[in-house]
Motif scaffolding. Sequence first.
Motif, mmCIF file in Angstrom:
data_model
loop_
_atom_site.group_PDB
_atom_site.id
_atom_site.type_symbol
_atom_site.label_atom_id
_atom_site.label_comp_id
_atom_site.label_asym_id
_atom_site.label_seq_id
_atom_site.Cartn_x
_atom_site.Cartn_y
_atom_site.Cartn_z
ATOM 1 N N ILE A 149 29.033 69.845 20.585
ATOM 2 C CA ILE A 149 27.891 70.279 20.006
ATOM 3 C C ILE A 149 26.923 68.992 20.440
ATOM 4 N N ARG A 150 25.701 69.432 21.090
ATOM 5 C CA ARG A 150 24.628 68.549 21.371
ATOM 6 C C ARG A 150 23.573 68.492 20.050
ATOM 7 N N ILE A 151 23.547 67.189 19.943
ATOM 8 C CA ILE A 151 22.410 66.890 18.640
ATOM 9 C C ILE A 151 21.181 66.422 19.084
ATOM 10 N N GLY A 168 12.458 69.527 15.481
ATOM 11 C CA GLY A 168 12.375 70.631 14.105
ATOM 12 C C GLY A 168 13.331 70.344 12.974
ATOM 13 N N PRO A 169 13.684 71.333 12.321
ATOM 14 C CA PRO A 169 14.401 71.366 11.431
ATOM 15 C C PRO A 169 16.077 71.049 11.777
ATOM 16 N N TRP A 170 16.762 70.562 10.692
ATOM 17 C CA TRP A 170 18.348 69.783 11.051
ATOM 18 C C TRP A 170 18.952 70.978 11.601
ATOM 19 N N ARG A 171 18.969 72.182 10.985
ATOM 20 C CA ARG A 171 19.953 73.261 11.806
ATOM 21 C C ARG A 171 19.768 73.398 12.937
ATOM 22 N N LYS A 172 18.510 73.529 13.568
ATOM 23 C CA LYS A 172 18.059 73.989 14.853
ATOM 24 C C LYS A 172 18.409 72.912 16.034
ATOM 25 N N ARG A 173 18.797 71.776 15.396
ATOM 26 C CA ARG A 173 19.031 70.455 16.359
ATOM 27 C C ARG A 173 20.421 70.448 16.445
ATOM 28 N N PHE A 174 21.305 71.236 16.063
ATOM 29 C CA PHE A 174 22.717 71.283 16.433
ATOM 30 C C PHE A 174 22.674 72.548 17.586
ATOM 31 N N GLN A 175 23.062 72.114 18.650
ATOM 32 C CA GLN A 175 23.307 73.167 19.857
ATOM 33 C C GLN A 175 24.469 73.372 20.366
ATOM 34 N N ASN A 176 25.230 74.631 20.644
ATOM 35 C CA ASN A 176 26.527 74.579 21.362
ATOM 36 C C ASN A 176 26.309 73.958 22.896
ATOM 37 N N ARG A 213 35.591 67.408 19.303
ATOM 38 C CA ARG A 213 36.655 67.414 18.569
ATOM 39 C C ARG A 213 37.613 66.364 19.471
ATOM 40 N N PHE A 214 37.992 65.608 18.680
ATOM 41 C CA PHE A 214 39.198 64.479 19.029
ATOM 42 C C PHE A 214 40.239 65.373 19.972
ATOM 43 N N ASP A 215 40.640 66.567 19.137
ATOM 44 C CA ASP A 215 41.651 67.242 20.094
ATOM 45 C C ASP A 215 41.222 68.080 20.899
ATOM 46 N N ARG A 216 39.909 68.201 21.332
ATOM 47 C CA ARG A 216 39.391 68.892 22.364
ATOM 48 C C ARG A 216 39.388 70.485 22.014
ATOM 49 N N GLN A 217 39.743 70.824 20.991
ATOM 50 C CA GLN A 217 39.699 72.303 20.517
ATOM 51 C C GLN A 217 37.793 72.609 20.371
ATOM 52 N N PRO A 218 37.597 74.023 20.309
ATOM 53 C CA PRO A 218 36.031 74.236 20.372
ATOM 54 C C PRO A 218 35.531 73.774 18.934
ATOM 55 N N LEU A 219 34.323 72.912 19.071
ATOM 56 C CA LEU A 219 33.596 72.711 18.081
ATOM 57 C C LEU A 219 32.538 73.816 17.710
ATOM 58 N N THR A 220 32.445 74.223 16.657
ATOM 59 C CA THR A 220 31.791 75.335 16.186
ATOM 60 C C THR A 220 30.489 74.751 15.660
ATOM 61 N N LEU A 221 29.401 75.837 15.354
ATOM 62 C CA LEU A 221 28.198 75.304 14.836
ATOM 63 C C LEU A 221 28.482 75.321 13.060
ATOM 64 N N GLU A 222 29.604 76.236 12.711
ATOM 65 C CA GLU A 222 29.828 76.059 11.150
ATOM 66 C C GLU A 222 30.642 74.873 11.015
ATOM 67 N N ALA A 223 31.370 74.577 11.916
ATOM 68 C CA ALA A 223 32.026 73.310 11.796
ATOM 69 C C ALA A 223 31.072 72.075 11.522
ATOM 70 N N ARG A 242 23.521 84.566 5.622
ATOM 71 C CA ARG A 242 24.246 84.298 6.762
ATOM 72 C C ARG A 242 25.672 84.920 6.703
ATOM 73 N N LYS A 243 25.736 86.156 6.751
ATOM 74 C CA LYS A 243 26.737 86.882 6.575
ATOM 75 C C LYS A 243 27.875 86.914 7.592
ATOM 76 N N GLY A 244 27.726 86.135 8.831
ATOM 77 C CA GLY A 244 28.616 86.134 9.770
ATOM 78 C C GLY A 244 29.281 84.754 9.683
ATOM 79 N N TYR A 245 28.948 83.965 8.785
ATOM 80 C CA TYR A 245 29.216 82.423 8.853
ATOM 81 C C TYR A 245 30.993 82.442 8.836
ATOM 82 N N GLY A 246 31.415 82.120 9.634
ATOM 83 C CA GLY A 246 33.075 81.772 9.856
ATOM 84 C C GLY A 246 33.323 80.767 8.937
ATOM 85 N N PHE A 247 34.771 80.783 9.024
ATOM 86 C CA PHE A 247 35.552 79.664 8.199
ATOM 87 C C PHE A 247 35.662 78.492 8.952
ATOM 88 N N PHE A 248 35.952 77.248 8.142
ATOM 89 C CA PHE A 248 36.116 76.207 8.575
ATOM 90 C C PHE A 248 37.488 75.988 9.099
#
Length: 218
Positions: free
Chosen positions: A60-62, A68-76, A150-160, A211-217
Motif C-alpha cells: 500500500i502506498r499512503i 484528500g480524504p483518508w480513504r483515498k490516500r491508501f493506494q494499492n 506485510r512482514f510476511d510479504r503476503q498481499p496487503l489489501t485495502l480492507e486490511a 460497501r457490499k464487497g468489503y472482504g474479510f480481514f
Amino acid sequence: MTAPPNRCSKCGKTPAEGLKACSKCHGATGKYCSRECQVAHWKMHKPMCHPLADDEVWAIRILDNRHGPWRKRFQNVLLKATHSVFTQGELCPVTAICGFPLLIWSERHHGGTRALADNKLAVYLRIEPTNAFAPMHWQIDDAGTCFVARFDRQPLTLEAIETIYNFHSHLLRTLDDDRMKTGMNWEQPLSPEWLRSFAAEFRKEQIEGGRKGYGFFP
C-alpha cells in the motif's frame, strides 16, 4: 512469496470442496467459495487482479496530507521484493503484537528525499504500544509519501490497511489519562483476538454503509 491463505477472499470461509481461483490473477490475490462471493468482491479485488511474479509483492502506498480524504490516500501498489520497505522499513509494533506485522517506509525518514507534507495516516500506524506516541522523528519531520507492506510479504489489501488504521485510530481516541497513570494505555491488552474482533465489527459497518464487497480481514 508464500502462498495466500486458503480462505475465501470475500467471506473468509474455508469450504470443504475447496476454493476457485480468480482466472485473471490465477489466485494470486483472489480465491472464492462461490461465484456470488467473487462477483460481490470484484470492486475491491479489481486493483489487485494481476498475476504475481515470484519477486513481486502487493503493498500500500499512503499519500501525504495534501491528498484528500483518508480513504483515498491508501493506494494499492505492486512492489519488487527488493524494495526498501523490506530492508529499511520500520516494524509497526502494535500490528506485530496483534499478529499482523507491518513494515512502513517513508520517503523522508528512510529515502532521504524532501517531503512536501506530513502523513498523519502513517504516523498513526507507527505509534508505540508503551506510550501511544510515534517515535520522535515521525513527529518532528514530515514523512511525505509512505509505503506499507506485510512482514510476511503476503498481499496487503485495502480492507486490511483500512482496518488496521481504524484500529489504531480507535486506540488513540479511547486513551484515558487516569488509566494511563496506572500503566495501562488501552482498554484491554493488545492481542490478535482484539484486532480480529475489531476487524469483524468494522467490516460489518462497511457493508452496512454500502460497501457490499468489503472482504474479510486476512
